[in-house]
Design a protein around this motif. Sequence first.
Motif, PDB file in Angstrom:
ATOM      1  N   ASP A   1      -4.494  -2.117   0.990  1.00 17.88           N
ATOM      2  CA  ASP A   1      -3.631  -3.265   0.741  1.00 17.88           C
ATOM      3  C   ASP A   1      -2.473  -2.901  -0.188  1.00 17.88           C
ATOM      4  O   ASP A   1      -2.664  -2.215  -1.197  1.00 17.88           O
ATOM      5  CB  ASP A   1      -4.448  -4.408   0.135  1.00 17.88           C
ATOM      6  CG  ASP A   1      -3.742  -5.744   0.261  1.00 17.88           C
ATOM      7  OD1 ASP A   1      -2.839  -6.005  -0.565  1.00 17.88           O
ATOM      8  OD2 ASP A   1      -4.087  -6.513   1.167  1.00 17.88           O
ATOM      9  N   ALA A   2      -1.294  -3.394   0.145  1.00 17.31           N
ATOM     10  CA  ALA A   2      -0.091  -3.077  -0.631  1.00 17.31           C
ATOM     11  C   ALA A   2      -0.148  -3.646  -2.044  1.00 17.31           C
ATOM     12  O   ALA A   2       0.558  -3.168  -2.935  1.00 17.31           O
ATOM     13  CB  ALA A   2       1.148  -3.598   0.092  1.00 17.31           C
ATOM     14  N   ARG A   3      -0.994  -4.635  -2.253  1.00 15.40           N
ATOM     15  CA  ARG A   3      -1.093  -5.259  -3.572  1.00 15.40           C
ATOM     16  C   ARG A   3      -2.033  -4.498  -4.513  1.00 15.40           C
ATOM     17  O   ARG A   3      -2.139  -4.852  -5.687  1.00 15.40           O
ATOM     18  CB  ARG A   3      -1.571  -6.708  -3.413  1.00 15.40           C
ATOM     19  CG  ARG A   3      -0.543  -7.613  -2.743  1.00 15.40           C
ATOM     20  CD  ARG A   3      -1.165  -8.849  -2.157  1.00 15.40           C
ATOM     21  NE  ARG A   3      -1.913  -8.552  -0.945  1.00 15.40           N
ATOM     22  CZ  ARG A   3      -2.380  -9.475  -0.095  1.00 15.40           C
ATOM     23  NH1 ARG A   3      -2.162 -10.753  -0.346  1.00 15.40           N
ATOM     24  NH2 ARG A   3      -3.050  -9.126   0.988  1.00 15.40           N
ATOM     25  N   GLU A   4      -2.697  -3.485  -4.017  1.00 19.13           N
ATOM     26  CA  GLU A   4      -3.655  -2.731  -4.812  1.00 19.13           C
ATOM     27  C   GLU A   4      -2.960  -1.895  -5.879  1.00 19.13           C
ATOM     28  O   GLU A   4      -1.937  -1.268  -5.631  1.00 19.13           O
ATOM     29  CB  GLU A   4      -4.468  -1.819  -3.892  1.00 19.13           C
ATOM     30  CG  GLU A   4      -5.586  -1.085  -4.596  1.00 19.13           C
ATOM     31  CD  GLU A   4      -6.336  -0.167  -3.636  1.00 19.13           C
ATOM     32  OE1 GLU A   4      -7.566  -0.222  -3.612  1.00 19.13           O
ATOM     33  OE2 GLU A   4      -5.666   0.603  -2.927  1.00 19.13           O
ATOM     34  N   ARG A   5      -3.561  -1.854  -7.081  1.00 19.50           N
ATOM     35  CA  ARG A   5      -2.981  -1.079  -8.187  1.00 19.50           C
ATOM     36  C   ARG A   5      -3.265   0.406  -8.053  1.00 19.50           C
ATOM     37  O   ARG A   5      -2.441   1.239  -8.404  1.00 19.50           O
ATOM     38  CB  ARG A   5      -3.535  -1.579  -9.540  1.00 19.50           C
ATOM     39  CG  ARG A   5      -2.789  -2.761 -10.102  1.00 19.50           C
ATOM     40  CD  ARG A   5      -3.036  -4.002  -9.299  1.00 19.50           C
ATOM     41  NE  ARG A   5      -2.360  -5.179  -9.866  1.00 19.50           N
ATOM     42  CZ  ARG A   5      -2.487  -6.386  -9.340  1.00 19.50           C
ATOM     43  NH1 ARG A   5      -3.250  -6.570  -8.273  1.00 19.50           N
ATOM     44  NH2 ARG A   5      -1.861  -7.412  -9.869  1.00 19.50           N
TER      45      ARG A   5
ATOM     46  N   ASP B   1      -6.211   3.223  -5.726  1.00 19.07           N
ATOM     47  CA  ASP B   1      -7.319   3.350  -4.792  1.00 19.07           C
ATOM     48  C   ASP B   1      -8.606   3.554  -5.592  1.00 19.07           C
ATOM     49  O   ASP B   1      -8.779   4.586  -6.257  1.00 19.07           O
ATOM     50  CB  ASP B   1      -7.062   4.535  -3.861  1.00 19.07           C
ATOM     51  CG  ASP B   1      -8.100   4.670  -2.761  1.00 19.07           C
ATOM     52  OD1 ASP B   1      -9.142   3.982  -2.823  1.00 19.07           O
ATOM     53  OD2 ASP B   1      -7.884   5.473  -1.829  1.00 19.07           O
TER      54      ASP B   1
ATOM     55  N   THR C   1      -7.681  -5.183  -6.443  1.00 18.05           N
ATOM     56  CA  THR C   1      -6.922  -6.348  -5.969  1.00 18.05           C
ATOM     57  C   THR C   1      -7.623  -7.620  -6.473  1.00 18.05           C
ATOM     58  O   THR C   1      -8.141  -8.416  -5.693  1.00 18.05           O
ATOM     59  CB  THR C   1      -6.832  -6.371  -4.423  1.00 18.05           C
ATOM     60  OG1 THR C   1      -8.150  -6.168  -3.875  1.00 18.05           O
ATOM     61  CG2 THR C   1      -5.894  -5.311  -3.907  1.00 18.05           C
TER      62      THR C   1
ATOM     63  N   GLN D   1      -1.196  -3.087   5.924  1.00 15.89           N
ATOM     64  CA  GLN D   1      -1.472  -2.032   4.962  1.00 15.89           C
ATOM     65  C   GLN D   1      -0.182  -1.560   4.332  1.00 15.89           C
ATOM     66  O   GLN D   1       0.913  -1.812   4.840  1.00 15.89           O
ATOM     67  CB  GLN D   1      -2.166  -0.850   5.657  1.00 15.89           C
ATOM     68  CG  GLN D   1      -3.530  -1.182   6.204  1.00 15.89           C
ATOM     69  CD  GLN D   1      -4.207  -0.021   6.922  1.00 15.89           C
ATOM     70  OE1 GLN D   1      -5.224  -0.206   7.566  1.00 15.89           O
ATOM     71  NE2 GLN D   1      -3.634   1.184   6.820  1.00 15.89           N
ATOM     72  N   ARG D   2      -0.320  -0.824   3.244  1.00 20.75           N
ATOM     73  CA  ARG D   2       0.849  -0.317   2.531  1.00 20.75           C
ATOM     74  C   ARG D   2       1.598   0.727   3.337  1.00 20.75           C
ATOM     75  O   ARG D   2       2.776   0.990   3.084  1.00 20.75           O
ATOM     76  CB  ARG D   2       0.426   0.258   1.187  1.00 20.75           C
ATOM     77  CG  ARG D   2      -0.464   1.498   1.273  1.00 20.75           C
ATOM     78  CD  ARG D   2      -0.713   2.081  -0.099  1.00 20.75           C
ATOM     79  NE  ARG D   2      -1.556   1.200  -0.895  1.00 20.75           N
ATOM     80  CZ  ARG D   2      -1.516   1.154  -2.231  1.00 20.75           C
ATOM     81  NH1 ARG D   2      -0.676   1.897  -2.904  1.00 20.75           N
ATOM     82  NH2 ARG D   2      -2.328   0.359  -2.889  1.00 20.75           N
ATOM     83  N   ASP D   3       0.920   1.359   4.319  1.00 22.02           N
ATOM     84  CA  ASP D   3       1.537   2.436   5.091  1.00 22.02           C
ATOM     85  C   ASP D   3       2.120   1.974   6.417  1.00 22.02           C
ATOM     86  O   ASP D   3       2.469   2.782   7.271  1.00 22.02           O
ATOM     87  CB  ASP D   3       0.520   3.553   5.338  1.00 22.02           C
ATOM     88  CG  ASP D   3      -0.722   3.071   6.080  1.00 22.02           C
ATOM     89  OD1 ASP D   3      -0.767   1.884   6.461  1.00 22.02           O
ATOM     90  OD2 ASP D   3      -1.649   3.883   6.270  1.00 22.02           O
TER      91      ASP D   3
ATOM     92  N   ASN E   1      -2.344  -1.645   9.849  1.00 24.32           N
ATOM     93  CA  ASN E   1      -2.996  -2.926   9.593  1.00 24.32           C
ATOM     94  C   ASN E   1      -4.505  -2.741   9.465  1.00 24.32           C
ATOM     95  O   ASN E   1      -5.088  -1.851  10.105  1.00 24.32           O
ATOM     96  CB  ASN E   1      -2.724  -3.909  10.732  1.00 24.32           C
ATOM     97  CG  ASN E   1      -1.244  -4.126  10.987  1.00 24.32           C
ATOM     98  OD1 ASN E   1      -0.614  -4.984  10.379  1.00 24.32           O
ATOM     99  ND2 ASN E   1      -0.686  -3.337  11.891  1.00 24.32           N
TER     100      ASN E   1
END
Length: 532
Positions: free
Chosen positions: A136-140, A142, A174, A298-300, A303
């Motif tokens: 997830d793009a909101r994750e600080r 991994d 998240t 997803q951040r990349d 999905n």
Amino acid sequence: MSDIELLKKSLPPFEIFNLIPQYAAAGAIDPEKMDLLKWAGVYPQRPQEDGYLMMRVKVPTAELSSAALRVVAGIAEDYGRGLLDVTDRQAFQFHWLRIENIPAILERLETVGLHTRGACGDTVRAVIASPLAGLDARERLDVRPLAAAMEGSLSGNKDFEDLPRKFKISITATPELEGIHLINDIGFLAHEVGGEVGFDVWVGGGLGAVAHLAKRLRVFIKPEQVVEVGRAIAGAYRDHGYRLNRKKARLKYLIKDLGVEKFREIVETQYLGYKMQDGPAAPVARFGGSDVLGINPQRDGLNYVVLSTTVGRINPEKARALADLADEYGKGVVRTTAFQNMMIPHVKTGDLDALTDELRALDLAPKATLRGTTIACTGTQFCRLALTETKARVAGLIDELEAKHSDLDVPFVINLTGCSNACTRYQVADLGFMGAQRASKEGEEGAFDEVYNVHLAGSIGQAERVGAKLRGVVPAERLTEYTDKVLSDFKANKAAAESFVEYADRVGQANFLPDHVLADAVLAAEPDLVLA
């Protein structure tokens, strides 16, 4: 000292793995050592005298390969009568096993990196890793490496094999999407403070017959401190937790008696050797995890697709089909969630329609509806403690109500458990149902009817609260009717985007009493109620 405490002192619990081959060869388990099988994730299913076993399998970091999922499916097919459950601790659960099968099952699991060490018992259970980790793009950051290190450091470790009771850990980066930390013994939440990523730490969460939500240690620790802090808290619980009364042995009772500040002092002075940095609270998840259902970016640029299993129950054919879909549309991995659901990550946007169609054919379509936000425990089908049937009953409820209430604009969480032990978190749901029995008014003497207590408007989301236990009970045969009427009332009278917790607070608890909703005053009485 309780019998289980004496048993743990007579034989180190993880030594049970050395005895399993002997039991398998003999086709019988030493009854005096039966409880220690829990440390291998194994315990009797109902009725115990038939000799069948259940088994829980940990999924480290919540991710497994498609090959591993096929192995899990094969075990269920070969040894478990084709039955496979996804639990609300991201694990798999088998049924109908015999002790003769266990060595072969453990060998199969080991070949694909899965294991059962500490899946049950008074030890560190599965470390709940955010299924969104690395996606997830909101994750600080991994959190999978930290979850793996925590699992590797604590799971099956003899230093933590004899805790006062079970011990649960969760970790996420998240926190505005997941609230599972509130009901774990330790919850690590990554967030950013002053440009630095660190972790807010919560302790002492746990449900059971008496629910306690976790409390903040009020610290901000660095990622490299997470594992040592986890070990220190587990050590403090091991050495200071209560052992004379198992009903009061969870960490939540120690925190309640000591206070969180005193407990923090013990952890720092006796186990860490340094004072943790003070820090603010992490963000809060409004719905506690229900808002990450369905298809998410997803951040990349790929999905992740969260699919709903229907109270965690799948079968080998569906499991193998999911493995095939993960190979075809993803990168050959699947993930499990803490809501009895599963996920296929790394899906190209152009493939989403095709994948959704294939999942729909399996009755696993990624829809953010009641099917994805409803969980149920094992129930009387297999559990020796349950008082009511659960999974089939709730599956029928979902089948009847899902389409009718698919237009809800907010998630609605239904958690149902067959007794007071809260295996599926009835105290922190919009509607939480706890199974009980009531003396039958029409049956023969000594007969009981299945009923459900209602716990209203609990939340591991923004409200952060245990639901209110309502007066009266819902008969099992009227469970769907009651739920339907509550949902219909909510939809008809709620404000736009208003959550059920907010609505329940606005209209008051009386609006949801069983005798009011079902227009039957007799439901307000609770004679001869058996809770557990």
